[in-house]
Write a protein that holds these residues in place. Structure first.
Motif: not given
Length: 83
Positions: A51, A54-55, A57
């Motif tokens: 997570r 992902s944040e 990116r």
């Protein structure tokens, strides 16, 4: 009396062997419970790591889009935040 002692002896041995298996089963179930808990913790940690990546990116992409927009509209980059 010898027959009674033999029967009691056999019952005692059966009780000891059964008790050993019961103790072994309890120990195995506790160990398995600990292993499952460790697996759950590892999975939660991995999900959290994914997570966060992902944040990061998403933030990097937003930064690139912003900088591209600034370059297109002004022809130059904004001042660096590092100064």
């Amino acid at each position: 009396m010898d027959v009674l002692q033999a029967i009691l002896g056999i019952l005692f041995v059966l009780g000891l062997s059964s008790g050993g298996w019961i103790v072994w089963g309890v120990v195995q179930s506790r160990q398995q419970a600990r292993e499952l808990e460790a697996l759950r913790e590892r999975e939660l940690t991995e999900r959290e790591r994914l997570r966060i990546e992902s944040e990061e990116r998403i933030q990097e992409r937003a930064d690139r889009i912003y900088l591209d927009a600034v370059r297109r509209h002004t022809g130059e980059l904004p001042p660096s935040r590092d100064n």
